[in-house]
Design an enzyme around this catalytic site. Structure first.
Site, PDB file in Angstrom:
ATOM      1  N   GLY A 196       0.739  -1.329  -0.030  1.00  0.00           N
ATOM      2  CA  GLY A 196       0.002  -0.063  -0.047  1.00  0.00           C
ATOM      3  C   GLY A 196       0.764   1.181  -0.087  1.00  0.00           C
ATOM      4  O   GLY A 196       2.092   0.988   0.069  1.00  0.00           O
ATOM      5  N   THR A 236      -8.941   6.697   9.629  1.00  0.00           N
ATOM      6  CA  THR A 236      -9.429   7.743   8.686  1.00  0.00           C
ATOM      7  C   THR A 236     -10.271   8.729   9.116  1.00  0.00           C
ATOM      8  O   THR A 236     -11.150   8.492  10.275  1.00  0.00           O
ATOM      9  CB  THR A 236     -10.184   6.994   7.356  1.00  0.00           C
ATOM     10  N   ASP A 237     -10.359   9.979   8.224  1.00  0.00           N
ATOM     11  CA  ASP A 237     -11.393  10.895   8.782  1.00  0.00           C
ATOM     12  C   ASP A 237     -12.869  10.446   8.285  1.00  0.00           C
ATOM     13  O   ASP A 237     -13.636  11.120   8.926  1.00  0.00           O
ATOM     14  CB  ASP A 237     -11.009  12.245   7.871  1.00  0.00           C
ATOM     15  N   TRP A 290      -6.814  11.954   3.171  1.00  0.00           N
ATOM     16  CA  TRP A 290      -6.196  12.523   1.653  1.00  0.00           C
ATOM     17  C   TRP A 290      -5.047  11.896   1.710  1.00  0.00           C
ATOM     18  O   TRP A 290      -4.098  12.818   1.235  1.00  0.00           O
ATOM     19  CB  TRP A 290      -6.588  13.891   1.709  1.00  0.00           C
ATOM     20  N   LYS A 303     -14.067   0.709   9.398  1.00  0.00           N
ATOM     21  CA  LYS A 303     -12.832   1.586   9.963  1.00  0.00           C
ATOM     22  C   LYS A 303     -12.976   1.829  11.457  1.00  0.00           C
ATOM     23  O   LYS A 303     -12.228   1.640  12.293  1.00  0.00           O
ATOM     24  CB  LYS A 303     -12.404   2.780   9.163  1.00  0.00           C
ATOM     25  N   TYR A 353     -17.528   1.987   4.124  1.00  0.00           N
ATOM     26  CA  TYR A 353     -15.879   1.942   4.564  1.00  0.00           C
ATOM     27  C   TYR A 353     -15.670   2.684   5.909  1.00  0.00           C
ATOM     28  O   TYR A 353     -14.972   2.077   6.753  1.00  0.00           O
ATOM     29  CB  TYR A 353     -15.331   2.648   3.423  1.00  0.00           C
ATOM     30  N   ILE A 363      -4.283 -10.296   6.866  1.00  0.00           N
ATOM     31  CA  ILE A 363      -4.732  -9.777   8.398  1.00  0.00           C
ATOM     32  C   ILE A 363      -6.127 -10.310   8.741  1.00  0.00           C
ATOM     33  O   ILE A 363      -6.540 -10.532   9.907  1.00  0.00           O
ATOM     34  CB  ILE A 363      -4.734  -8.236   8.543  1.00  0.00           C
TER      35      ILE A 363
HETATM   36  N1  LIG Z   1      -6.130   6.409   1.112  1.00  0.00           N
HETATM   37  C1  LIG Z   1      -6.511   7.426   1.584  1.00  0.00           C
HETATM   38  O1  LIG Z   1      -6.739   8.447   1.123  1.00  0.00           O
HETATM   39  C2  LIG Z   1      -6.689   7.183   3.105  1.00  0.00           C
HETATM   40  C3  LIG Z   1      -7.361   8.346   3.796  1.00  0.00           C
HETATM   41  C4  LIG Z   1      -7.410   8.202   5.349  1.00  0.00           C
HETATM   42  C5  LIG Z   1      -7.090   7.204   5.871  1.00  0.00           C
HETATM   43  N2  LIG Z   1      -6.347   5.950   5.221  1.00  0.00           N
HETATM   44  C6  LIG Z   1      -5.879   4.865   5.806  1.00  0.00           C
HETATM   45  O2  LIG Z   1      -4.655   5.065   5.684  1.00  0.00           O
HETATM   46  C7  LIG Z   1      -4.038   3.615   5.788  1.00  0.00           C
HETATM   47  C8  LIG Z   1      -3.342   3.117   4.620  1.00  0.00           C
HETATM   48  O3  LIG Z   1      -3.915   3.526   3.417  1.00  0.00           O
HETATM   49  P1  LIG Z   1      -3.339   3.501   1.942  1.00  0.00           P
HETATM   50  O4  LIG Z   1      -3.702   4.344   1.096  1.00  0.00           O
HETATM   51  O5  LIG Z   1      -1.765   3.305   2.248  1.00  0.00           O
HETATM   52  O6  LIG Z   1      -3.950   1.952   1.298  1.00  0.00           O
HETATM   53  P2  LIG Z   1      -3.634   1.299   0.015  1.00  0.00           P
HETATM   54  O7  LIG Z   1      -2.697   2.123  -0.714  1.00  0.00           O
HETATM   55  O8  LIG Z   1      -5.124   1.022  -0.535  1.00  0.00           O
HETATM   56  O9  LIG Z   1      -2.946  -0.141   0.501  1.00  0.00           O
HETATM   57  C9  LIG Z   1      -3.694  -0.960   1.362  1.00  0.00           C
HETATM   58  C10 LIG Z   1      -3.017  -2.096   1.185  1.00  0.00           C
HETATM   59  O10 LIG Z   1      -3.505  -3.107   2.255  1.00  0.00           O
HETATM   60  C11 LIG Z   1      -3.472  -4.422   1.660  1.00  0.00           C
HETATM   61  N3  LIG Z   1      -4.386  -5.268   2.159  1.00  0.00           N
HETATM   62  C12 LIG Z   1      -5.678  -5.428   2.173  1.00  0.00           C
HETATM   63  N4  LIG Z   1      -6.564  -6.215   2.588  1.00  0.00           N
HETATM   64  C13 LIG Z   1      -5.314  -7.064   3.285  1.00  0.00           C
HETATM   65  C14 LIG Z   1      -5.493  -8.248   4.126  1.00  0.00           C
HETATM   66  N5  LIG Z   1      -6.532  -8.913   4.125  1.00  0.00           N
HETATM   67  N6  LIG Z   1      -4.233  -8.547   4.645  1.00  0.00           N
HETATM   68  C15 LIG Z   1      -3.039  -8.014   4.092  1.00  0.00           C
HETATM   69  N7  LIG Z   1      -3.157  -6.890   3.257  1.00  0.00           N
HETATM   70  C16 LIG Z   1      -4.346  -6.258   3.029  1.00  0.00           C
HETATM   71  C17 LIG Z   1      -3.588  -4.218   0.051  1.00  0.00           C
HETATM   72  O11 LIG Z   1      -3.148  -5.068  -0.432  1.00  0.00           O
HETATM   73  P3  LIG Z   1      -3.586  -5.696  -2.137  1.00  0.00           P
HETATM   74  O12 LIG Z   1      -2.828  -4.929  -2.741  1.00  0.00           O
HETATM   75  O13 LIG Z   1      -3.132  -7.009  -1.910  1.00  0.00           O
HETATM   76  O14 LIG Z   1      -4.862  -5.160  -2.170  1.00  0.00           O
HETATM   77  C18 LIG Z   1      -2.786  -2.968  -0.063  1.00  0.00           C
HETATM   78  O15 LIG Z   1      -1.410  -3.326  -0.258  1.00  0.00           O
HETATM   79  C19 LIG Z   1      -5.446   2.612   5.785  1.00  0.00           C
HETATM   80  O16 LIG Z   1      -5.683   2.242   7.098  1.00  0.00           O
HETATM   81  C20 LIG Z   1      -6.611   3.703   5.258  1.00  0.00           C
HETATM   82  O17 LIG Z   1      -7.696   3.396   5.667  1.00  0.00           O
HETATM   83  C21 LIG Z   1      -6.180   6.137   3.844  1.00  0.00           C
END
Ligand SMILES: NC(=O)c1ccc[n+]([C@@H]2O[C@H](COP(=O)([O-])OP(=O)(O)OC[C@H]3O[C@@H](n4cnc5c(N)ncnc54)[C@H](OP(=O)(O)O)[C@@H]3O)[C@@H](O)[C@H]2O)c1
Length: 292
Positions: A10, A98-99, A147, A126, A122, A34
């Site tokens: 991710g 997350t927000d 974001w 969360k 979602y 996980i």
């Molecule tokens: N993106 C945003 O804008 C945003 C905003 C606020 C908070 N967040 C939070 O920040 C954190 C990181 O977000 P990110 O943007 O880095 O997310 P991301 O780029 O979507 O990456 C999430 C990763 O989690 C992996 N994953 C999903 N299900 C899984 C499982 N069962 N076991 C192991 N790995 C798994 C995915 O693997 P695959 O590649 O195999 O699918 C992906 O590599 C998350 O908690 C998200 O909720 C994100």
């Protein structure tokens, strides 16, 4: 200090790998799922971490409405299992949230004690994941952020650049406000916590809001992406960025109008100078430009 990271592929997972100077093992879903207790147990037994960071999550906000079982598994069951496993192993869990746990109706930035009220699956999952972590493991940090962008993976910065490449005009919503936050800065915040845990054997456990500043609308964020993208030569023509209301861009799930997180509690508890998101955007565009 051995650090085990779930969610290696991710945005935050990749930043943790790149920014860490610790003994860090980052595993993708194939090596550490996980949602599977056996997978978690064997990863902990094999790597014997001192700290676990959960960078894994189900992050497809709209798709979650029709894939709720997957969202529950990734965002609720997974963190619950991780927290229980950490409790069993006697190690802390650093978890990201997350927000979107808020509905965005407040007229000020959200503080950690504000009641949660997610608008979609979602956010609900969360939120439930946070509750599960708190219930299973006192030694946790929940870092709520917003974001997220980086040079890796799917995010607003890369989407804007892709769209701008083939268009002269983009319409972007100007009635949702938040703090764009670089994955590298989130990684630095988490790794700073690992350092402090290593040095003191403890952390001020609990939930923290963490985003970069200044708060802006998606439209303002897009204008800066295009401005910097043009300056770096990533875009070779002028692009007009039109402000539009959310109603002009319907999505399956309503987004919070106010995603602003008040990070005063984090700033008081942790001593990390973070760059503005504009400075981090410049770095990300530098990486993308070197790649192109
Ligand atoms: N993106 C945003 O804008 C945003 C905003 C606020 C908070 N967040 C939070 O920040 C954190 C990181 O977000 P990110 O943007 O880095 O997310 P991301 O780029 O979507 O990456 C999430 C990763 O989690 C992996 N994953 C999903 N299900 C899984 C499982 N069962 N076991 C192991 N790995 C798994 C995915 O693997 P695959 O590649 O195999 O699918 C992906 O590599 C998350 O908690 C998200 O909720 C994100």
């Amino acid at each position: 200090m051995r650090v085990l990271v779930a969610g290696a592929n991710g945005q935050v997972g990749q930043s943790l790998i790149q920014r860490s100077s610790h003994e860090l093992v980052a595993l993708d879903r194939g090596a550490l799922d996980i949602t599977q207790p056996h997978s978690i147990q064997s990863a902990i037994e094999r790597h014997r971490p001192d700290v676990l960071i959960n960078a894994a999550a189900y992050t497809a906000v709209d798709r979650a409405e029709r894939e709720s079982a997957l969202a529950v598994a990734g965002n609720q069951t997974g963190p619950a299992l991780l927290a229980a496993a950490c409790a069993g192993a006697g190690i802390p869990l650093l978890h990201i949230s997350t927000d979107y746990v808020f509905d965005g109706t407040a007229d000020r930035p959200y503080v950690e004690t504000d009641p949660t009220q997610p608008l979609g699956i979602y956010g609900q999952t969360k939120c439930a994941g946070e509750v599960a972590v708190r219930a299973a493991l006192p030694e946790h940090i929940i870092l709520r952020t917003s974001w997220v962008f980086s040079a890796h993976g799917a995010n607003f910065v890369r989407t804007m650049l892709r769209l701008a490449d083939t268009r002269d005009q983009l319409s972007v919503v100007d009635d949702q406000f938040g703090g764009p936050t670089g994955a590298d800065t989130i990684a630095d915040a988490l790794l700073g916590m690992v350092d402090r845990y290593r040095d003191t054997g403890a952390l001020p456990w609990g939930t923290y809001h963490f985003s970069q500043l200044p708060h802006v609308s998606w439209h303002q964020f897009a204008c800066e992406i295009i401005r910097q993208g043009r300056a770096r030569g990533l875009l070779d023509h002028d692009i007009e960025v039109l402000p539009v209301p959310s109603s002009a861009y319907p999505t399956t799930v309503e987004r919070p109008k106010n995603s602003r997180l008040d990070r005063a509690k984090y700033d008081q508890a942790f001593d990390l100078q973070t760059p503005s998101w504009k400075a981090e955007l410049a770095q990300v565009l530098g990486v993308l430009s070197a790649r192109s």
